[in-house]
Design an enzyme around this catalytic site. Structure first.
Site, PDB file in Angstrom:
ATOM      1  CB  CYS A 157      -0.779  -0.203   1.237  1.00 16.35           C
ATOM      2  SG  CYS A 157      -1.858   1.774   1.343  1.00 16.35           S
TER       3      CYS A 157
ATOM      4  CG  HIS B 265      -5.798  -2.574  -0.845  1.00 21.89           C
ATOM      5  ND1 HIS B 265      -4.878  -3.154  -0.235  1.00 21.89           N
ATOM      6  CD2 HIS B 265      -5.519  -1.198  -0.910  1.00 21.89           C
ATOM      7  CE1 HIS B 265      -3.781  -2.117   0.281  1.00 21.89           C
ATOM      8  NE2 HIS B 265      -4.332  -0.930  -0.480  1.00 21.89           N
ATOM      9  CD  GLU B 266      -6.664   1.243  -3.742  1.00 19.08           C
ATOM     10  OE1 GLU B 266      -6.767   2.243  -2.935  1.00 19.08           O
ATOM     11  OE2 GLU B 266      -5.502   0.609  -3.929  1.00 19.08           O
TER      12      GLU B 266
ATOM     13  CG  HIS C  63      -7.268   2.953   1.328  1.00 23.71           C
ATOM     14  ND1 HIS C  63      -6.481   3.020   2.422  1.00 23.71           N
ATOM     15  CD2 HIS C  63      -6.486   2.313   0.559  1.00 23.71           C
ATOM     16  CE1 HIS C  63      -5.343   2.684   2.185  1.00 23.71           C
ATOM     17  NE2 HIS C  63      -5.027   1.715   1.074  1.00 23.71           N
TER      18      HIS C  63
END
Length: 168
Positions: A92, A134-135, A138
């Site tokens: 990341c 994953h994004e 965030h």
């Protein structure tokens, strides 16, 4: 276009839950352009607006080797299409220099708006599925280190804090 500052773990702003984009206008398109420039410069394959301290639900990614497949996801949502999990070694831009294995659903359906505000759907597998999850994490204030043991997460946090002190 501009290269934006990428927040690094354990910055508390990374824990902010992003707000939906109401209208895809020129300011959002400028943000998208700046995010691509920042991501390519880093270099990385994905970037969420939260990572550049803009708390809107915007993600950019490009999994190609030659920067030829830019993808924009505004207000992305995903659902798992399988119970089968894949393990990928994730890194990341907000946790620089650290890579750890994370289990995620191997196939997901994504709904989002594109750069022009048009809705689209996409079935993703493999690296694309991992990257969108994953994004999206965030955008929800979550980092890949949250999937690790407390021991590993604390070790990474201490090393990054030490690096921050040395740079200051």
């Amino acid at each position: 276009m501009a290269i934006l500052n990428i927040l690094e773990f354990p910055d508390p702003r990374l824990r902010t839950i992003a707000k939906p984009v109401d209208v895809v206008d020129d300011s959002i398109r400028q943000l998208v352009d700046d995010m691509f420039e920042t991501m390519y410069d880093a270099p990385g394959i994905g970037l969420a607006a939260t990572q550049v301290n803009v708390h809107k639900r915007v993600v950019v990614m490009d999994l190609s080797e030659d920067k030829s497949e830019p993808r924009v996801f505004i207000n992305p949502e995903f659902e798992s299409l399988t119970d089968e999990m894949d393990q990928y070694q994730e890194g990341c831009l907000s946790v620089p220099g650290f890579y750890e294995n994370v289990d995620r659903p191997q196939k997901v359906k994504i709904k989002a708006l594109d750069r022009d505000g048009q809705p689209f759907e996409l079935i993703a597998e493999g690296l694309l599925a991992v990257c969108i999850q994953h994004e999206c994490d965030h955008l929800n204030g979550k980092l890949f280190v949250d999937y690790l043991s407390n021991l590993k997460r604390d070790r990474i946090k201490k090393k990054l804090e030490k690096q921050h002190r040395q740079r200051a």
